[in-house]
Design an enzyme around this catalytic site. Structure first.
Site, PDB file in Angstrom:
ATOM      1  N   HIS A  95       0.838  -1.195   0.000  1.00  0.00           N
ATOM      2  CA  HIS A  95       0.000   0.000   0.000  1.00  0.00           C
ATOM      3  C   HIS A  95       0.871   1.242   0.000  1.00  0.00           C
ATOM      4  CE1 HIS A  95       1.149  -0.382   4.217  1.00  0.00           C
ATOM      5  NE2 HIS A  95       0.848   0.897   4.363  1.00  0.00           N
ATOM      6  N   ASP A  97       0.582   5.134   1.933  1.00  0.00           N
ATOM      7  CA  ASP A  97      -0.195   5.740   3.014  1.00  0.00           C
ATOM      8  C   ASP A  97      -1.108   6.852   2.492  1.00  0.00           C
ATOM      9  OD1 ASP A  97       1.193   4.075   4.757  1.00  0.00           O
ATOM     10  OD2 ASP A  97       2.747   5.571   5.139  1.00  0.00           O
ATOM     11  N   HIS A 250       4.754   0.211   0.230  1.00  0.00           N
ATOM     12  CA  HIS A 250       5.496  -0.523   1.260  1.00  0.00           C
ATOM     13  C   HIS A 250       4.605  -1.601   1.862  1.00  0.00           C
ATOM     14  CE1 HIS A 250       3.674   2.972   3.281  1.00  0.00           C
ATOM     15  NE2 HIS A 250       3.577   2.203   4.360  1.00  0.00           N
ATOM     16  N   ARG A 265       4.974   6.540  13.786  1.00  0.00           N
ATOM     17  CA  ARG A 265       4.897   7.116  12.436  1.00  0.00           C
ATOM     18  C   ARG A 265       4.321   8.529  12.453  1.00  0.00           C
ATOM     19  NH1 ARG A 265       1.255   4.541   7.778  1.00  0.00           N
ATOM     20  NH2 ARG A 265      -0.014   6.408   8.041  1.00  0.00           N
TER      21      ARG A 265
HETATM   22  C1  SIN Z   1       3.094   1.373   7.633  1.00  0.00           C
HETATM   23  O1  SIN Z   1       2.405   0.833   6.788  1.00  0.00           O
HETATM   24  O2  SIN Z   1       3.196   2.580   7.717  1.00  0.00           O
HETATM   25  C2  SIN Z   1       3.856   0.526   8.609  1.00  0.00           C
HETATM   26  C3  SIN Z   1       5.158   0.047   8.090  1.00  0.00           C
HETATM   27  C4  SIN Z   1       5.855  -0.824   9.096  1.00  0.00           C
HETATM   28  O3  SIN Z   1       5.347  -1.042  10.175  1.00  0.00           O
HETATM   29  O4  SIN Z   1       6.943  -1.299   8.791  1.00  0.00           O
END
Ligand code: SIN
Length: 275
Positions: A95, A97, A250, A265
């Protein structure tokens, strides 16, 4: 500051720098690396939540995430966490973000806070390289299309996470999201053509039914997920990743059951996307 490539198409690893006390020149070099290479992994940082927020503010605005658990002290920080007794993780499918926002997030800054003894890596994929690999015919077709994105099917009360052991951690069940973006965007900084659909949030092509859209969407997702376009970030204590949500996807690996993983995050504000 030292930089080295993580893979052919995506990712730069950075060392010998302090994000919390960074010169404007070093920040400009990091920004350039993020825009050109999609993701930067900075090693050996001792960055407090306050310094994380201050660093994010040097990129522009912060977009508050409406769904993830919030950090008790800092509204700007969303927690991406999985406990020892949970089996579902957050972000376990490819996905980007906030593509469901009208003005999607420019990027994200993820700080490793608690890591499992092994596993829990994050994969990143270059959507510029994925686009470049397509035939001229398919590129020309995609450039005429827009796609509809939403997060409702993921986070609402009867959505994906509601059926899992992550349900109680997540919020925002009543949020309604819908955004339409070109399927191929021009990266707002580099001007590179980038494939801008993703498996988690893209519902269908505008003017097409979901049934009509899925074969082509599934094909595009399979291209973006090819290993040749990806790099793998192995987190270490002190690693901070900064990525560009327009040019990358990612995926957080979910291979550490029985162990805790906590990441902080901050999502960075972006600009409207255009073909
Ligand atoms: C995310 O999708 O922002 C999380 C990525 C992660 O936890 O490595």
């Amino acid at each position: 500051m030292k930089m080295s490539a993580m893979s052919e198409h995506v990712g730069i690893e950075v060392s010998d720098v302090d994000l919390a006390a960074m010169s404007d020149a070093d920040l400009a070099a990091i920004k350039d690396a993020v825009f050109q290479h999609g993701v930067v992994a900075v090693r050996d940082q001792a960055i407090s939540p306050q310094q994380h927020i201050a660093f994010a503010n040097r990129w522009g605005g912060i977009d508050i995430n409406n769904y993830f658990p919030v950090n008790g002290e800092f509204a700007e920080i969303a927690e991406v966490r999985k406990a020892e007794n949970q089996t579902t993780n957050i972000g376990g499918g490819w996905h980007t973000d906030h593509s469901y926002d009208q003005v999607p997030a420019m990027g994200s800054i993820l700080v490793a806070r608690e890591l499992p003894p092994s596993g829990g890596d994050t994969l990143f994929a270059s959507m510029g390289a994925a686009y470049d690999s397509l035939s001229d015919g398919l590129k020309a077709t995609l450039e005429t299309l827009k796609a509809v994105h939403s997060a409702d099917h993921v986070y609402r009360a009867d959505g994906y996470y509601a059926q899992t052991d992550m349900a109680a951690d997540l919020r925002g069940h009543d949020q309604v999201t819908r955004a339409v973006h070109p399927v191929v965007i021009r990266h707002p900084v580099t001007g590179r053509k980038v494939l801008y659909v993703n498996g988690a949030f893209t519902l269908h092509f505008e003017g097409w039914t979901r049934e009509e859209s899925m074969p082509l969407l599934n094909y595009l997702v399979s291209v973006g997920a090819r290993a040749e376009f990806a790099c793998r970030l192995h987190w270490q204590p002190g690693t901070v990743a900064i990525w560009d949500n327009r040019s990358t996807w990612h995926l957080a690996m979910n291979d550490y059951h029985g162990h805790k993983r906590v990441m902080h995050r901050i999502t960075l504000s972006g600009v409207p996307l255009a073909a």
